[in-house]
Design a protein around this motif. Sequence first.
Motif, mmCIF file in Angstrom:
data_model
loop_
_atom_site.group_PDB
_atom_site.id
_atom_site.type_symbol
_atom_site.label_atom_id
_atom_site.label_comp_id
_atom_site.label_asym_id
_atom_site.label_seq_id
_atom_site.Cartn_x
_atom_site.Cartn_y
_atom_site.Cartn_z
ATOM 1 N N LYS A 66 4.020 0.907 9.109
ATOM 2 C CA LYS A 66 4.604 1.638 7.984
ATOM 3 C C LYS A 66 3.652 1.664 6.792
ATOM 4 O O LYS A 66 3.483 2.681 6.130
ATOM 5 N N THR A 67 3.012 0.530 6.529
ATOM 6 C CA THR A 67 2.053 0.466 5.423
ATOM 7 C C THR A 67 0.855 1.356 5.702
ATOM 8 O O THR A 67 0.389 2.084 4.822
ATOM 9 N N PRO A 74 6.540 0.997 1.656
ATOM 10 C CA PRO A 74 5.830 -0.276 1.837
ATOM 11 C C PRO A 74 4.834 -0.617 0.726
ATOM 12 O O PRO A 74 4.400 -1.748 0.621
ATOM 13 N N VAL A 75 4.450 0.349 -0.081
ATOM 14 C CA VAL A 75 3.448 0.094 -1.121
ATOM 15 C C VAL A 75 3.966 0.464 -2.517
ATOM 16 O O VAL A 75 3.194 0.773 -3.412
ATOM 17 N N ASN A 114 6.324 6.163 0.699
ATOM 18 C CA ASN A 114 5.610 5.141 -0.071
ATOM 19 C C ASN A 114 6.318 3.790 -0.145
ATOM 20 O O ASN A 114 5.852 2.888 -0.815
#
Length: 110
Positions: free
Chosen positions: A20-21, A71-72, A69
């Motif tokens: 996912k990241t 995961p971050v 966005n």
Amino acid sequence: MVDLVLTSASPGRWFTAGVKTLLALLVAAALVLATLDGVIRLLDDSGSGSSWRPVGEIVGLSAVWLLANGPVEGKVLWVPLPNHGLTLADLMVIPTLAVAALIMLLRIVR
């Protein structure tokens, strides 16, 4: 070993946090490259190539970025609703959409 997590956004599908990241970072890189492409085409006065393509790419990738966005995301800056907030990562779309708007405005004027 990477732990598998089940996300509520995609019931029945298993993803790793690392995947996912990585996907979020790939979308971010594509958005930055599309924005740079738009700036380069804006500065290119030769008129070659499609001048509207970068606008579509920037707007489309901005929408994907807002969805991907997670995961971050970073620090939450504002929470208008209990389960929704504005994060540092969300702010990335502001300059990119400004570039898209500038491209549209200058292409219409020219």
